[in-house]
Design a protein around this motif. Sequence first.
Motif, PDB file in Angstrom:
ATOM      1  N   GLN A  50      -7.239   0.676  -3.161  1.00 17.03           N
ATOM      2  CA  GLN A  50      -6.227   1.491  -3.850  1.00 17.03           C
ATOM      3  C   GLN A  50      -6.280   1.286  -5.365  1.00 17.03           C
ATOM      4  OE1 GLN A  50      -2.470   0.504  -1.822  1.00 17.03           O
ATOM      5  NE2 GLN A  50      -2.378   2.656  -1.236  1.00 17.03           N
ATOM      6  N   CYS A  68      -6.712  -6.501   4.904  1.00 14.38           N
ATOM      7  CA  CYS A  68      -5.534  -5.998   4.183  1.00 14.38           C
ATOM      8  C   CYS A  68      -5.713  -6.091   2.662  1.00 14.38           C
ATOM      9  CB  CYS A  68      -4.295  -6.781   4.614  1.00 14.38           C
ATOM     10  SG  CYS A  68      -3.831  -6.509   6.344  1.00 14.38           S
ATOM     11  N   LEU A  94      -7.815  -3.295   1.496  1.00 12.93           N
ATOM     12  CA  LEU A  94      -7.094  -2.023   1.366  1.00 12.93           C
ATOM     13  C   LEU A  94      -6.439  -1.908  -0.009  1.00 12.93           C
ATOM     14  CD1 LEU A  94      -5.777   0.580   2.454  1.00 12.93           C
ATOM     15  CD2 LEU A  94      -3.974  -0.844   3.454  1.00 12.93           C
ATOM     16  N   ALA A 148       0.835  -1.207   0.000  1.00 14.66           N
ATOM     17  CA  ALA A 148       0.000   0.000   0.000  1.00 14.66           C
ATOM     18  C   ALA A 148       0.866   1.252   0.000  1.00 14.66           C
ATOM     19  CB  ALA A 148      -0.922  -0.013   1.221  1.00 14.66           C
TER      20      ALA A 148
END
Length: 247
Positions: free
Chosen positions: A230, A223, A226, A173
């Motif tokens: 993005q 996770c 996430l 990330a």
Amino acid sequence: MAAEADGPLKRVLVPILLPEKCYDQLFVQWDLLHVPCLKILLSKGLGLGIVAGSLLVKLPQVFKILGAKSAEGLSLQSVMLELVALTGTMIYSITNNFPFSSWGEALFLMLQTVTICFLVMHYRGQTVKGVAFLACYALVLLVLLSPLTPLAVVTLLQATNVPAVVVGRLLQAATNYRNGHTGQLSAITVFLLFGGSLARIFTSIQETGDPLLAGTFVVSSLCNGLIAAQLLFYWNAEAPHKQKKQQ
């Protein structure tokens, strides 16, 4: 006639998807609302579907790297930490004799992740280092699967999965945020991993009852979510060198 019809169906479903008592409950007594057996059927079906799908999950990522002849945008540290987590899940599940349907995708994802690790090194001009990495990983895997490795070590390896997943995904990330784009990261692979980890929460609880394994998939889902967010955010963003070529 009913018994004859039941024969092939029973051979398909028992014991792959259902224990015999649940087959009788659902398809002999026709108690189609028997919740415990329906949960078993759903869990086994989901588990086998995830395992089958895992054969292809990371291939889009592999092909994208090969096609571009570049691993730009991929964090090697993140990929390696993901490999640690997959290896831990596989070794822990084999050691505890969990059903293959509850962990089989870890095996196939591990093989694909090892390939990605090597490709990242190769396209960074570190091919020799990549070959050495493959040899060392194979040796470590053999040791972990051997009777020489104590159960406590295997359990500790599984316990490290949560921090490995969190740190690995945060590194990816951070790389995406720093670059302002997701580079050669494959959207198909990311979204499939996200969906698979969500489904694994249910199947791991249902088939193993192991809180350590289930907790790992909860963290993994957050996770993976996430990274998926993005990808959506940077969907139309391009790498700076591509922008320069277009100008």
